[in-house]
Structures are given as structure tokens and as C-alpha cells.
Motif scaffolding. Sequence first.
Motif, PDB file in Angstrom:
ATOM      1  N   LEU A  30      -9.129  -3.826  -3.814  1.00 23.65           N
ATOM      2  CA  LEU A  30      -7.887  -4.584  -3.637  1.00 23.65           C
ATOM      3  C   LEU A  30      -8.163  -6.082  -3.629  1.00 23.65           C
ATOM      4  O   LEU A  30      -7.405  -6.863  -4.216  1.00 23.65           O
ATOM      5  N   THR A  31      -9.241  -6.485  -2.975  1.00 20.17           N
ATOM      6  CA  THR A  31      -9.609  -7.904  -2.944  1.00 20.17           C
ATOM      7  C   THR A  31      -9.892  -8.412  -4.355  1.00 20.17           C
ATOM      8  O   THR A  31      -9.390  -9.469  -4.759  1.00 20.17           O
ATOM      9  N   LYS A  32     -10.685  -7.672  -5.123  1.00 19.23           N
ATOM     10  CA  LYS A  32     -11.026  -8.087  -6.495  1.00 19.23           C
ATOM     11  C   LYS A  32      -9.788  -8.182  -7.375  1.00 19.23           C
ATOM     12  O   LYS A  32      -9.707  -9.046  -8.241  1.00 19.23           O
ATOM     13  N   GLN A  33      -8.830  -7.290  -7.148  1.00 15.11           N
ATOM     14  CA  GLN A  33      -7.609  -7.299  -7.958  1.00 15.11           C
ATOM     15  C   GLN A  33      -6.535  -8.243  -7.404  1.00 15.11           C
ATOM     16  O   GLN A  33      -5.440  -8.308  -7.940  1.00 15.11           O
ATOM     17  N   LYS A  34      -6.889  -8.950  -6.331  1.00 16.73           N
ATOM     18  CA  LYS A  34      -5.993  -9.925  -5.690  1.00 16.73           C
ATOM     19  C   LYS A  34      -4.707  -9.297  -5.165  1.00 16.73           C
ATOM     20  O   LYS A  34      -3.630  -9.882  -5.222  1.00 16.73           O
ATOM     21  N   ASP A  49      13.304  -2.572   6.000  1.00 15.17           N
ATOM     22  CA  ASP A  49      12.551  -3.818   6.088  1.00 15.17           C
ATOM     23  C   ASP A  49      11.329  -3.753   5.179  1.00 15.17           C
ATOM     24  O   ASP A  49      10.756  -2.681   4.964  1.00 15.17           O
ATOM     25  N   ARG A  50      10.946  -4.908   4.697  1.00 15.59           N
ATOM     26  CA  ARG A  50       9.784  -5.016   3.827  1.00 15.59           C
ATOM     27  C   ARG A  50       8.486  -4.779   4.579  1.00 15.59           C
ATOM     28  O   ARG A  50       8.427  -4.888   5.800  1.00 15.59           O
ATOM     29  N   ALA A  51       7.456  -4.536   3.802  1.00 15.45           N
ATOM     30  CA  ALA A  51       6.111  -4.393   4.357  1.00 15.45           C
ATOM     31  C   ALA A  51       5.612  -5.737   4.869  1.00 15.45           C
ATOM     32  O   ALA A  51       6.086  -6.798   4.456  1.00 15.45           O
ATOM     33  N   VAL A  52       4.638  -5.679   5.761  1.00 18.11           N
ATOM     34  CA  VAL A  52       3.916  -6.861   6.211  1.00 18.11           C
ATOM     35  C   VAL A  52       2.726  -7.017   5.267  1.00 18.11           C
ATOM     36  O   VAL A  52       1.885  -6.123   5.171  1.00 18.11           O
ATOM     37  N   GLN A  53       2.679  -8.123   4.544  1.00 13.55           N
ATOM     38  CA  GLN A  53       1.606  -8.354   3.572  1.00 13.55           C
ATOM     39  C   GLN A  53       0.390  -8.933   4.293  1.00 13.55           C
ATOM     40  O   GLN A  53       0.481  -9.991   4.906  1.00 13.55           O
ATOM     41  N   VAL A  54      -0.740  -8.225   4.212  1.00 11.24           N
ATOM     42  CA  VAL A  54      -1.954  -8.638   4.910  1.00 11.24           C
ATOM     43  C   VAL A  54      -3.114  -8.662   3.925  1.00 11.24           C
ATOM     44  O   VAL A  54      -3.254  -7.757   3.090  1.00 11.24           O
ATOM     45  N   ASP A  55      -3.959  -9.662   4.041  1.00 10.36           N
ATOM     46  CA  ASP A  55      -5.155  -9.775   3.217  1.00 10.36           C
ATOM     47  C   ASP A  55      -6.071  -8.574   3.489  1.00 10.36           C
ATOM     48  O   ASP A  55      -6.254  -8.181   4.648  1.00 10.36           O
ATOM     49  N   PRO A  56      -6.663  -7.979   2.445  1.00 11.28           N
ATOM     50  CA  PRO A  56      -7.522  -6.808   2.650  1.00 11.28           C
ATOM     51  C   PRO A  56      -8.680  -7.045   3.623  1.00 11.28           C
ATOM     52  O   PRO A  56      -9.024  -6.153   4.404  1.00 11.28           O
ATOM     53  N   GLN A  57      -9.268  -8.214   3.613  1.00  9.41           N
ATOM     54  CA  GLN A  57     -10.401  -8.463   4.504  1.00  9.41           C
ATOM     55  C   GLN A  57      -9.941  -8.620   5.960  1.00  9.41           C
ATOM     56  O   GLN A  57     -10.671  -8.272   6.887  1.00  9.41           O
ATOM     57  N   THR A  58      -8.732  -9.096   6.154  1.00  6.63           N
ATOM     58  CA  THR A  58      -8.171  -9.163   7.505  1.00  6.63           C
ATOM     59  C   THR A  58      -7.939  -7.756   8.036  1.00  6.63           C
ATOM     60  O   THR A  58      -8.263  -7.457   9.194  1.00  6.63           O
ATOM     61  N   ILE A  59      -7.394  -6.887   7.181  1.00  8.99           N
ATOM     62  CA  ILE A  59      -7.189  -5.489   7.592  1.00  8.99           C
ATOM     63  C   ILE A  59      -8.535  -4.851   7.944  1.00  8.99           C
ATOM     64  O   ILE A  59      -8.652  -4.130   8.930  1.00  8.99           O
ATOM     65  N   GLY A  74       1.101  -5.623  -3.708  1.00  5.27           N
ATOM     66  CA  GLY A  74       0.610  -5.062  -2.462  1.00  5.27           C
ATOM     67  C   GLY A  74       0.443  -3.559  -2.571  1.00  5.27           C
ATOM     68  O   GLY A  74       1.260  -2.882  -3.191  1.00  5.27           O
ATOM     69  N   PHE A  75      -0.621  -3.054  -1.974  1.00  3.55           N
ATOM     70  CA  PHE A  75      -0.908  -1.629  -1.890  1.00  3.55           C
ATOM     71  C   PHE A  75      -0.232  -1.109  -0.635  1.00  3.55           C
ATOM     72  O   PHE A  75      -0.562  -1.528   0.469  1.00  3.55           O
ATOM     73  N   VAL A  76       0.739  -0.207  -0.779  1.00  2.00           N
ATOM     74  CA  VAL A  76       1.610   0.221   0.314  1.00  2.00           C
ATOM     75  C   VAL A  76       0.916   1.278   1.184  1.00  2.00           C
ATOM     76  O   VAL A  76       0.431   2.292   0.668  1.00  2.00           O
ATOM     77  N   VAL A  77       0.901   1.031   2.515  1.00  2.00           N
ATOM     78  CA  VAL A  77       0.280   1.960   3.465  1.00  2.00           C
ATOM     79  C   VAL A  77       1.178   2.164   4.687  1.00  2.00           C
ATOM     80  O   VAL A  77       1.981   1.307   5.038  1.00  2.00           O
ATOM     81  N   PHE A  78       0.974   3.320   5.320  1.00  2.85           N
ATOM     82  CA  PHE A  78       1.752   3.723   6.487  1.00  2.85           C
ATOM     83  C   PHE A  78       0.809   4.282   7.543  1.00  2.85           C
ATOM     84  O   PHE A  78      -0.271   4.772   7.223  1.00  2.85           O
ATOM     85  N   PRO A  79       1.255   4.306   8.809  1.00  2.00           N
ATOM     86  CA  PRO A  79       0.405   4.855   9.866  1.00  2.00           C
ATOM     87  C   PRO A  79       0.375   6.379   9.907  1.00  2.00           C
ATOM     88  O   PRO A  79      -0.539   6.962  10.478  1.00  2.00           O
ATOM     89  N   ASP A  80       1.383   7.030   9.303  1.00  2.00           N
ATOM     90  CA  ASP A  80       1.459   8.488   9.400  1.00  2.00           C
ATOM     91  C   ASP A  80       2.306   9.047   8.259  1.00  2.00           C
ATOM     92  O   ASP A  80       2.967   8.308   7.530  1.00  2.00           O
TER      93      ASP A  80
END
Length: 119
Positions: free
Chosen positions: A89-93, A104-114, A50-56
Motif C-alpha cells: 500500500l505504501t509503494k502504491q501510495k 460516514d466516510r472512512a478515516v484515511q490513515v497512512d499505512p506506516q501509521t497503522i 484507500g484500501f478499505v478495512v473494518f474491525p469485524d
Amino acid sequence: MFSSKRLNAVDLGGEDRLQIFLRTVRENKELWGLYADGWAETIDDDRKKGFVVFPDQEHAQLCATDKWKRYSPKSIKLSSFVERFLDKLTKQKYTVAVFPTPFDRAVQVDPQTIRSELL
């Protein structure tokens, strides 16, 4: 200095943090990752990266410890994330690992859903 309102988000569950992430990124037109010779990644229980992201920046900085202690918060324009990152990210799965906290762990979300949630 960290704002107490923003830091209360670390106490929320994954779905609530996901909604804060989406709302904040849509409003600010940017998101944050952790970077040091490459972007921070995580691996879930199914061994999916997973590629880790944050809101701020504040929440990204909170996680720049332990395995990511060499990393620093780095902003990503929303337009760049949608146009350049998500297809790669989609191509690299990969998933998008949204808003982990020190507790707490990250919420794993499909790139196309994001993509559909952010546009």
C-alpha cells in the motif's frame, strides 16, 4: 444476526471508530475487508486511493451495498496485513481507509501509521 453493541459504532465519529478498529484488530489478530475479484477501495477528496478495512465481519457486511454490493466480507490475518499489505500500500501510495459506515466516510490513515498503531 447483528449485535446492537457493535452496530452502535456506526453512529460514532471517525476518530472513535478508528480507536475501536485498532483495539478490536489488536485483540482479535484479524481485520476485515470487502472482496470481489479484488479488494474494495475508496477515493478521498484529494483523489488518493484507500484500501478499505473494518474491525469485524458485521461492519464489513453493512457496507457491502451500493458501489460495493458485489463484494463480500473477507478476513485478513493481522500478521499478513502487517507483513504483506502495508508495504505494498505504501509503494502504491494508498492510504488505509479505516472503518467507513453507511453514513460516514472512512478515516484515511497512512499505512506506516497503522503499522505502528497495530504492533
